[in-house]
Design a protein around this motif. Structure first.
Motif, PDB file in Angstrom:
ATOM      1  N   PHE A 157       0.834  -1.451   0.208  1.00 28.08           N
ATOM      2  CA  PHE A 157      -0.195  -0.055  -0.317  1.00 28.08           C
ATOM      3  C   PHE A 157       0.707   1.232  -0.359  1.00 28.08           C
ATOM      4  N   LEU A 158       1.911   1.233   0.913  1.00 24.92           N
ATOM      5  CA  LEU A 158       2.476   2.717   1.125  1.00 24.92           C
ATOM      6  C   LEU A 158       2.931   2.520  -0.129  1.00 24.92           C
ATOM      7  N   ALA A 159       4.183   2.047  -0.776  1.00 24.84           N
ATOM      8  CA  ALA A 159       4.727   1.926  -2.531  1.00 24.84           C
ATOM      9  C   ALA A 159       3.782   1.844  -3.022  1.00 24.84           C
ATOM     10  N   SER A 160       3.145   1.779  -3.510  1.00 26.95           N
ATOM     11  CA  SER A 160       1.765   1.922  -4.640  1.00 26.95           C
ATOM     12  C   SER A 160       1.213   3.060  -4.077  1.00 26.95           C
ATOM     13  N   ALA A 161       0.804   3.998  -3.263  1.00 23.21           N
ATOM     14  CA  ALA A 161      -0.028   4.765  -2.617  1.00 23.21           C
ATOM     15  C   ALA A 161       0.849   5.808  -2.643  1.00 23.21           C
ATOM     16  N   PHE A 162       2.185   5.895  -2.939  1.00 24.02           N
ATOM     17  CA  PHE A 162       3.273   7.369  -1.958  1.00 24.02           C
ATOM     18  C   PHE A 162       4.332   6.880  -3.156  1.00 24.02           C
ATOM     19  N   SER A 163       5.521   6.200  -2.910  1.00 25.35           N
ATOM     20  CA  SER A 163       6.338   6.203  -3.050  1.00 25.35           C
ATOM     21  C   SER A 163       7.569   5.426  -2.589  1.00 25.35           C
ATOM     22  N   PHE A 164       8.514   4.722  -3.296  1.00 19.25           N
ATOM     23  CA  PHE A 164       9.517   4.097  -2.088  1.00 19.25           C
ATOM     24  C   PHE A 164      10.436   5.023  -1.057  1.00 19.25           C
ATOM     25  N   GLN A 165      10.484   6.287  -1.152  1.00 16.10           N
ATOM     26  CA  GLN A 165      11.080   6.997  -0.189  1.00 16.10           C
ATOM     27  C   GLN A 165      10.023   7.297   0.551  1.00 16.10           C
ATOM     28  N   MET A 166       8.482   7.684   1.037  1.00 18.82           N
ATOM     29  CA  MET A 166       8.118   7.646   1.987  1.00 18.82           C
ATOM     30  C   MET A 166       8.183   5.994   2.913  1.00 18.82           C
ATOM     31  N   PHE A 167       8.190   4.837   2.161  1.00 14.88           N
ATOM     32  CA  PHE A 167       8.107   4.370   2.170  1.00 14.88           C
ATOM     33  C   PHE A 167       9.195   3.645   3.597  1.00 14.88           C
ATOM     34  N   PHE A 168      10.403   3.952   2.836  1.00 13.41           N
ATOM     35  CA  PHE A 168      11.466   4.067   3.861  1.00 13.41           C
ATOM     36  C   PHE A 168      11.897   4.961   4.695  1.00 13.41           C
ATOM     37  N   PHE A 169      11.184   5.591   4.407  1.00 11.14           N
ATOM     38  CA  PHE A 169      10.782   6.912   5.694  1.00 11.14           C
ATOM     39  C   PHE A 169       9.869   6.792   7.016  1.00 11.14           C
ATOM     40  N   ILE A 170       8.941   5.773   7.000  1.00  6.14           N
ATOM     41  CA  ILE A 170       8.156   5.544   7.453  1.00  6.14           C
ATOM     42  C   ILE A 170       8.333   4.150   8.346  1.00  6.14           C
ATOM     43  N   SER A 171       9.156   3.363   7.470  1.00  5.65           N
ATOM     44  CA  SER A 171      10.653   2.576   7.813  1.00  5.65           C
ATOM     45  C   SER A 171      11.056   2.393   9.193  1.00  5.65           C
ATOM     46  N   ALA A 172      11.483   3.823   8.701  1.00  5.18           N
ATOM     47  CA  ALA A 172      12.723   4.504   9.562  1.00  5.18           C
ATOM     48  C   ALA A 172      12.229   4.535  11.447  1.00  5.18           C
ATOM     49  N   PHE A 173      10.753   5.640  11.259  1.00  2.00           N
ATOM     50  CA  PHE A 173      10.610   5.327  12.399  1.00  2.00           C
ATOM     51  C   PHE A 173       9.643   4.395  13.126  1.00  2.00           C
ATOM     52  N   LEU A 174       9.182   3.631  12.137  1.00  2.00           N
ATOM     53  CA  LEU A 174       8.619   2.201  12.877  1.00  2.00           C
ATOM     54  C   LEU A 174       9.856   1.710  14.168  1.00  2.00           C
ATOM     55  N   TYR A 175      11.285   1.565  12.813  1.00  2.00           N
ATOM     56  CA  TYR A 175      12.937   1.887  14.093  1.00  2.00           C
ATOM     57  C   TYR A 175      12.527   2.286  15.106  1.00  2.00           C
ATOM     58  N   VAL A 176      12.516   3.806  15.058  1.00  2.00           N
ATOM     59  CA  VAL A 176      12.849   4.790  16.412  1.00  2.00           C
ATOM     60  C   VAL A 176      11.850   4.302  17.352  1.00  2.00           C
ATOM     61  N   ILE A 177      10.336   3.477  16.939  1.00  2.00           N
ATOM     62  CA  ILE A 177       9.158   3.597  18.395  1.00  2.00           C
ATOM     63  C   ILE A 177       9.881   1.672  18.784  1.00  2.00           C
ATOM     64  N   LEU A 178      10.843   1.403  17.699  1.00  2.00           N
ATOM     65  CA  LEU A 178      11.055  -0.216  18.102  1.00  2.00           C
ATOM     66  C   LEU A 178      12.245   0.301  18.999  1.00  2.00           C
ATOM     67  N   PHE A 179      12.874   0.624  18.973  1.00  4.80           N
ATOM     68  CA  PHE A 179      13.904   1.482  19.572  1.00  4.80           C
ATOM     69  C   PHE A 179      14.077   1.729  21.296  1.00  4.80           C
ATOM     70  N   PHE A 180      12.174   2.629  21.287  1.00  4.38           N
ATOM     71  CA  PHE A 180      12.190   3.219  23.157  1.00  4.38           C
ATOM     72  C   PHE A 180      11.064   1.640  23.457  1.00  4.38           C
ATOM     73  N   LEU A 181      10.503   0.584  22.495  1.00  8.53           N
ATOM     74  CA  LEU A 181       9.997  -0.783  23.555  1.00  8.53           C
ATOM     75  C   LEU A 181      11.307  -0.587  24.363  1.00  8.53           C
ATOM     76  N   SER A 182      11.678  -1.342  22.636  1.00  2.00           N
ATOM     77  CA  SER A 182      13.429  -2.428  23.922  1.00  2.00           C
ATOM     78  C   SER A 182      13.691  -2.159  24.894  1.00  2.00           C
ATOM     79  N   ARG A 183      13.919  -0.002  25.181  1.00  2.00           N
ATOM     80  CA  ARG A 183      14.134   0.879  25.924  1.00  2.00           C
ATOM     81  C   ARG A 183      13.401   0.456  27.329  1.00  2.00           C
ATOM     82  N   VAL A 184      12.121   0.509  26.938  1.00  2.00           N
ATOM     83  CA  VAL A 184      11.347   0.077  28.677  1.00  2.00           C
ATOM     84  C   VAL A 184      10.665  -1.339  28.702  1.00  2.00           C
ATOM     85  N   MET A 185      10.900  -1.859  27.622  1.00  2.00           N
ATOM     86  CA  MET A 185      10.337  -3.439  27.724  1.00  2.00           C
ATOM     87  C   MET A 185      11.217  -4.514  28.088  1.00  2.00           C
ATOM     88  N   LEU A 186      12.600  -4.348  26.769  1.00  2.00           N
ATOM     89  CA  LEU A 186      13.603  -5.032  27.704  1.00  2.00           C
ATOM     90  C   LEU A 186      13.867  -5.387  29.039  1.00  2.00           C
TER      91      LEU A 186
END
Length: 398
Positions: A157-186
């Motif tokens: 959906f992201l690649a078709s509706a927007f672009s490959f570049q937007m896809f990777f920006f959103i992926s980077a944002f999810l990694y940031v969320i994952l970093f904070f989850l790791s800090r709190v939960m592990l």
């Protein structure tokens, strides 16, 4: 299974592995298409590029596993690999070219699974849940299937509706969320430094099983890795984009049932029996794609793919961990490093085979590689049984 969600240690690993899987699943159908379209490469070139990337990933995984055992800072290493994921996806968004792909992926693409599943193994030992190890491992691994159910659709959906570049920006944002989850939960597992020397000697004394274990994972996982790219290219050529997302969601959906069953079977009948039958299912799975590639078969055969995947990610991983039971992070990272090396073998084989052949030829080749893995598994079980018998005889004499 309910124990996984009641116990905070298991629950945290379930969530973190699920978010990691979402990241990877978003990329699975998009990665080969991004390389072909943005870098103007052929299908054959895609396979060779992915095989080269696997070399750096395998080396990094082994290094991370070694230092995780040596230093004990497993939580910190998980956080480091997540931050490297942020860097990687941002660079992909701005610089979509072959050299950036090769250099950045080889230096930053580390599998977190080797560390997180080492932490899981340690937690199972800590809580004395060894009799449920297969079920607990498969249930935590089931979170990966949840990520793979929705991940491909989000990625398409992201690649078709927007672009490959937007896809990777959103992926980077999810990694940031994952970093904070790791800090709190592990939480950081307890470090037992005095045992390190003995553990290292044990691993060095089993060099033959290190080589055989690597080879086994490589052979059995080659098909599991390459089949996604083969299916992506085949479906993209023949069907609408929604079919791509739908087919990739079928297998993870059935994995929600297959993983607990594979874990239960491992506990009930043993790791070796479960892995044996799971590998046979994998051979049948690839063979069917060689003979039939119609739309109904693409969907229905993914059920067999779910069974095959569940056995690989449960029984095979536990089998490798048992071979090197005194070095949890090393054995887990060795398992995931071998998976990275499997990508080299599978993508190289696919690139060579498809240079002058049809896509369906690749499925037959994957079936043959899996059969060789089945034969090697039989040899390893024989050697392990013989080695155990010799040790018992020496103990009896002494």
């Amino acid at each position: 299974m309910l124990l996984t969600f009641r116990q905070s240690d298991y629950r945290s690993l379930f969530i973190i592995n699920g978010v990691l899987a979402l990241q990877t699943a978003m990329l699975v159908p998009i990665y080969p298409l991004w390389i072909m379209e943005e870098m103007n490469t052929s299908v054959t070139t895609v396979f060779f590029l992915l095989s080269i990337i696997g070399v750096g990933t395998a080396l990094l995984n082994m290094a991370v596993g070694h230092f995780a055992d040596r230093l004990g800072q497993r939580k910190a290493l998980v956080e480091l690999t997540v931050l490297l994921g942020v860097l990687r996806t941002v660079l992909f968004a701005f610089f979509p070219n072959v050299w950036v792909l090769l250099i950045v992926s080889s230096l930053t693409q580390i599998s977190n699974g080797g560390i997180t599943f080492a932490i899981l193994k340690e937690r199972i030992q800590k809580h004395q849940h060894g009799h449920m190890e297969g079920l607990l491992t498969s249930t935590v691994r089931m979170s990966v299937s949840v990520g793979y159910i929705i991940g491909p659709a989000i990625g398409v959906f992201l690649a078709s509706a927007f672009s490959f570049q937007m896809f990777f920006f959103i992926s980077a944002f999810l990694y940031v969320i994952l970093f904070f989850l790791s800090r709190v939960m592990l939480t950081e597992p307890a470090k037992k430094q005095p045992e390190h020397t003995e553990k290292t000697k044990t691993a060095k004394g089993q060099w033959m099983f290190v080589v055989l274990g690597f080879s086994l994972v490589i052979l059995l996982f080659s098909g599991n890795i390459a089949v996604d790219t083969l299916l992506s290219v085949h479906i993209d050529r023949s069907y609408a984009p929604w079919v791509l997302a739908a087919v990739f969601a079928v297998s993870p959906l059935f994995e929600l049932l297959a993983f607990p069953l594979a874990g239960w079977a491992s506990d009930r009948f043993g790791l070796r029996i479960t892995l044996l039958y799971g590998t046979i299912v994998g051979i049948v799975y690839f063979s069917i794609f060689f003979f039939f590639t119609s739309l109904p078969v693409l969907f229905l055969n993914q059920i067999l793919g779910a069974v095959y995947t569940a056995c690989l990610f449960t029984s095979l991983m536990l089998f490798i961990q048992q071979l090197f039971r005194h070095r949890l992070a090393f054995s887990s990272s060795m398992y995931f490093s071998a998976i990275s090396l499997a990508s080299i073998l599978s993508n190289s084989l696919m690139g060579s085979a498809l240079a002058g052949s049809q896509l369906t030829t690749g499925f037959l080749l994957l079936s043959g590689v899996t059969f060789v893995g089945l034969c090697l598994f039989g040899l390893m079980v024989f050697l392990e049984t013989k080695t155990t018998a010799l040790k018992e005889d020496k103990s009896a004499v002494s």
